[in-house]
Design an enzyme around this catalytic site. Structure first.
Site, short mmCIF file in Angstrom:
data_model
loop_
_atom_site.label_atom_id
_atom_site.label_comp_id
_atom_site.label_asym_id
_atom_site.label_seq_id
_atom_site.Cartn_x
_atom_site.Cartn_y
_atom_site.Cartn_z
CD GLU A 219 36.04 43.23 46.31
OE1 GLU A 219 36.86 43.79 45.60
OE2 GLU A 219 35.78 42.01 46.16
CG ASP B 138 37.73 38.49 46.89
OD1 ASP B 138 38.34 39.56 46.89
OD2 ASP B 138 37.72 37.71 45.91
C1 GLC Z 1 38.78 41.20 44.81
C2 GLC Z 1 40.15 41.46 45.38
C3 GLC Z 1 41.14 41.49 44.29
C4 GLC Z 1 41.12 40.14 43.58
C5 GLC Z 1 39.72 39.77 43.12
C6 GLC Z 1 39.62 38.33 42.76
O1 GLC Z 1 38.33 42.22 44.00
O2 GLC Z 1 40.13 42.63 46.15
O3 GLC Z 1 42.43 41.79 44.72
O4 GLC Z 1 41.97 40.16 42.48
O5 GLC Z 1 38.78 39.98 44.13
O6 GLC Z 1 39.65 37.52 43.90
#
Ligand code: GLC
Length: 550
Positions: A275, A210
């Site tokens: 991500e 994340d």
């Molecule tokens: C990422 C997740 C999202 C979350 C954010 C903070 O972007 O996919 O859902 O709100 O991180 O952890």
């Protein structure tokens, strides 16, 4: 079915399970591990290779579980650690790999570390795990710098001591309930490597990381110096003080060593997917995928494209080229739990696709036709692909959720201006027309549209023209064709509004994004089409997989 070998992730189709909304096994209206276990046969039959489970850890759920209070415990509403272990083993028996979500940028404000920090002195070691700073201006009443929270408002919240007297501020790039960890502190590194091992030892095949681009902060926490609107628009500036800094790569080299230490286990190497929302049209993403770093990363560039041949072709080319330079496998994704579902996006005018839910007109019939074609496009490209739960049912964004049901922190943080992401998180419709549509025994935590009773898994299983039937068939054909295993793609000239490419010795994918019909070569065998072909021609918004005889 058995777990296949070596570099499985290079071509894997990975199904994203947003735990709260997938299936509710214990009848409390919230999805859980029992629900996932009961639906593993469905996923195996769908034909995916792996599942990615969004955070299932103990959490106050201020951000749907992305606010983790204990990375080694399961949230009680989702189940227990024993159930999690059983689920991992059962998934493997079904031939499905398991990827978890790790959230290293921040913890919950209820994490033991943050509680300890609050209970400790400003200069204590406990506070060094996060970012605490005095405020600016008279009495420190202004935040320490101009950074903004992704969810709106300042990225800083001020603490009050026991007597209610204001003291230092702490940093949170997301909600105030998600304090940012200080990755310049070696203790944070040790802790996360230990968490990785905790789950790898329990058979987990990999992690989705994340906010992988956010961990390293500029030590001086300097101002960014942009106005609010620019700050929130993913600023395109070099040496950004908190996004995509070079320091993150050191962390991932260490993590790769941890994953590789499992290479000789019977289950084989463990993998990562980043991500990382990094600047598009650069090779920044590829930097995360150098041979000694992460294995794969989401390709948000592709997801952000409009239904437009030139944009999509450029995105494919860019990703194949830049990732190819570091020997990494590309991945493709159309939707996830943070974005407007693509049936809805593709049903909008080109300039409107990124606009917030409920603010622009949408033609869902058109969006569905395009989503069918997009599925065939995505699943024909070289590399891996992600299917977000409900994509295979053709679910659209729910744009009219009652305001009092909204739970995304964006809704509150934006001062009720932006609805946020709940519309893509509505619990899945499985069977029947009863209130919860087979999701569970109780009313789900977000209400499902009544028309979803036409889109349940049950209804679609019996309909060979359904979105579910298309996904199942596409995944079956994809697995059976050796031509789709390779890395290469050769574009075929077919006009500006058509995407046509060959792979291997006899596979061709043709997607017609234009208004004019496109002829299918007379001697080609149609393997799969997103809509019936009329007289051997592809109408607008139709995709086809062909076997070309040479
Ligand atoms: C990422 C997740 C999202 C979350 C954010 C903070 O972007 O996919 O859902 O709100 O991180 O952890």
């Amino acid at each position: 079915m058995s777990i296949s070998s070596a570099a499985w992730w290079r071509t894997a189709v990975i199904y994203q399970i947003y735990v709260r909304s997938f299936a509710d096994g214990n009848g409390d209206g919230v999805g859980d591990i029992a629900g996932i276990r009961s639906r593993l046969p469905y996923l195996a039959e769908l034909g995916v290779d792996a599942i990615w489970i969004t955070p299932w850890y103990a959490s106050p759920m201020a951000d749907g579980g992305y606010d983790v209070a204990d990375f080694r415990a399961i949230a009680p509403e989702f189940g227990t650690l024993a159930e999690a272990e059983a689920m991992i083993a059962e998934a493997h028996e079904h031939g499905l790999r398991v990827i978890l979500d790790i959230v290293p940028n921040h913890t919950s404000d209820e994490h033991a570390w943050f509680r300890d920090a609050l209970a400790s002195d400003p200069d204590s070691a406990e506070r060094e795990r996060y970012w605490f700073r005095p405020g600016r201006g008279p009495d420190g009443a202004l935040p320490p710098n101009d950074w903004r929270s992704v969810f709106g408002g300042p990225a800083w919240t001020r603490l009050l001591d026991d007597e209610g007297v204001p003291e230092d501020w702490y940093l949170h790039l997301f909600a105030p309930e998600q304090p940012d960890l200080n990755w310049s502190n070696p203790e944070v590194h040790r802790e996360f490597e230990d968490i990785l091992r905790f789950w790898f030892d329990r058979g987990v095949d990999g992690f989705r990381i994340d906010v992988a681009h956010g961990l390293d902060k500029h030590a001086a926490l300097p101002d960014i110096g942009l106005d609010e609107e620019e700050l929130l628009a993913e600023p395109d500036i070099a040496d950004h003080p908190h996004w995509d800094r070079d320091g993150v790569h050191e962390i991932y080299r260490d993590w790769r060593r941890v994953a590789d230490s499992y290479a000789d286990s019977p289950q084989g190497p463990r993998v990562f997917v980043a991500e990382a929302w990094v600047r598009t049209a650069t090779n920044r993403l590829a930097r995360y995928l150098r041979p000694d770093e992460l294995h794969t990363a989401f390709n948000f560039d592709f997801l952000k494209c409009a239904w437009d041949a030139a944009q999509l072709r450029a995105s494919v080319d860019h990703n194949l080229r830049t990732l190819g330079e570091v020997g990494a496998a590309p991945t493709w994704v159309l939707s996830n739990h943070d974005v407007i579902r693509h049936v809805t996006r593709y049903g909008r005018d080109t300039d409107d696709i990124q606009r917030p839910a409920g603010t622009v007109p949408t033609d869902l019939t058109l969006g569905t036709v395009r989503a069918r074609a997009a599925a065939l496009l995505m699943l024909a490209l070289p590399g891996g692909a992600y299917v977000y739960q409900g994509d295979e049912l053709g679910l659209a964004e729910v744009e009219d959720l009652p305001l009092d049901s909204l739970q995304d922190p964006i809704w509150e943080r934006s001062g009720h201006r932006v609805r946020g992401r709940d519309g893509c998180r509505v619990p899945l419709p499985w069977t029947g027309d009863a209130p919860a549509l087979g999701f569970g025994a109780a009313a789900p935590w977000l209400p499902q549209p009544t028309e979803w009773k036409q889109q349940t898994v049950e209804v679609q299983t019996d309909d060979p023209t359904s979105m579910l039937a298309l996904y199942r068939e596409a995944l079956r054909v994809r697995r059976s064709l050796p031509d789709l295993a390779g890395d290469e793609l050769r574009w075929q000239a077919h006009g500006e509004d058509v995407l046509a490419f060959d792979r291997g010795t006899e596979f061709r994918c043709v997607v017609n994004l234009g208004a004019e019909p496109v002829e299918v070569p007379a001697d080609a065998e149609v393997l799969l089409a997103s809509a019936p072909l009329a007289d051997g021609v592809l109408r607008s918004d139709v995709a086809v997989w062909l076997r070309i005889r040479k």
